[in-house]
Scaffold this motif. Structure first.
Motif, short mmCIF file in Angstrom:
data_model
loop_
_atom_site.label_atom_id
_atom_site.label_comp_id
_atom_site.label_asym_id
_atom_site.label_seq_id
_atom_site.Cartn_x
_atom_site.Cartn_y
_atom_site.Cartn_z
N LEU A 171 38.05 34.73 44.40
CA LEU A 171 38.64 33.72 43.51
C LEU A 171 39.24 34.37 42.27
O LEU A 171 40.38 34.09 41.90
N THR A 172 38.46 35.27 41.67
CA THR A 172 38.90 35.91 40.42
C THR A 172 40.18 36.70 40.64
O THR A 172 41.05 36.75 39.77
N LEU A 173 40.29 37.34 41.80
CA LEU A 173 41.47 38.18 42.07
C LEU A 173 42.57 37.39 42.80
O LEU A 173 43.45 37.99 43.43
N HIS A 174 42.48 36.07 42.74
CA HIS A 174 43.53 35.17 43.24
C HIS A 174 43.92 35.47 44.69
O HIS A 174 45.11 35.57 45.02
N GLN A 175 42.91 35.59 45.53
CA GLN A 175 43.17 35.84 46.95
C GLN A 175 43.53 34.53 47.67
O GLN A 175 43.18 33.45 47.19
N VAL A 201 38.85 44.06 46.11
CA VAL A 201 37.64 43.25 46.34
C VAL A 201 36.56 44.13 46.98
O VAL A 201 35.38 44.07 46.60
N ILE A 243 33.26 35.10 44.66
CA ILE A 243 33.62 35.06 43.23
C ILE A 243 34.77 36.03 42.97
O ILE A 243 35.75 35.70 42.29
N LEU A 244 34.67 37.23 43.58
CA LEU A 244 35.74 38.23 43.40
C LEU A 244 37.04 37.76 44.05
O LEU A 244 38.14 37.95 43.51
#
Ligand code: G3P
Length: 218
Positions: free
Chosen positions: A172-176, A138, A169-170
């Motif tokens: 969320l996208t990287l499933h944190q 991230v 957004i990152l």
């Protein structure tokens, strides 16, 4: 739990370390808060004192964020263990919450420094350091968003705002984990709010590009 309190205080104090202010005083005997944008961050140091000091302040301010998170990881290495917590508590989630709070305190410290009468910078470099220590993918992706906007616009504040918008957004996208996503939202909103004066200048077309002075010096 008292160790958690210690970690939060240390994060705030680390964030508060007034790198840009010290650079201004030591190198030119000036109060960086009285020149340029009035921010103690690397951009105003670059604008006022030059590339070398700007780069040093950028790295040190970034390291403050890295150190705050590294410290809490170090605390986790020997406490608390799952058997210190109720069995219903998910240790990983609990640690993510702790890291999130530590990150927010470091961000707050940078812009509301206890050593500078509760003023300071805009928390961009410190936030990047926190992100790199929290989740390096991230952090790197945020730096890439910033770099793309810098390459196109040559305006640091605009690029910082773009980076701040990209973080949640990152995450969320990287499933944190949820705390990190909330960190991205809260930290992002805070950093954007710190740029209110920049946004005004961007809207009126007078925000300086890299290498330019502010039209209206503070
Ligand atoms: O890192 C802060 C940057 O986004 C804006 O700084 O000095 O131009 O307000 P400044």
């Amino acid at each position: 739990f008292s160790l958690c309190g210690v970690a939060l205080v240390i994060a705030y104090l680390l964030g508060s370390f007034p790198t840009g202010y010290i650079a201004g005083k030591v190198l030119q005997g000036i109060d960086i808060r009285e020149v340029g944008s009035g921010s103690t961050g690397a951009t105003n140091v670059l604008r006022t004192l030059g590339k070398g000091p700007g780069a040093v302040v950028l790295v040190v301010d970034c390291l403050k964020g890295v150190l705050a998170i590294a410290f809490v990881y170090w605390l986790f290495s020997f406490a608390p263990t799952q058997n210190l917590l109720p069995s219903t508590v998910n240790i990983q989630l609990w640690q993510s919450w702790m890291i999130t709070l530590v990150g927010l305190l470091a961000i707050l410290g940078h812009s509301k420094s206890i050593f500078l009468g509760f003023c300071g910078g805009k928390s961009v470099a410190t936030s990047l350091g926190i992100l790199l220590a929290m989740n390096w993918q991230v952090g790197l992706a945020t730096a890439a968003v910033f770099a793309v906007f810098i390459a196109i616009s040559r305006i640091v504040s605009l690029s910082s705002i773009a980076g701040a918008i990209a973080v949640p957004i990152l995450m969320l996208t990287l499933h944190q984990p949820l705390p990190y996503i909330l960190f991205g939202i809260a930290g992002g909103i805070y950093v954007i709010l710190r740029h209110r004066a920049n946004i005004q200048r961007l809207l009126t077309g007078i925000e300086p590009k890299i290498g330019q002075k502010l039209a209206t010096e503070k």
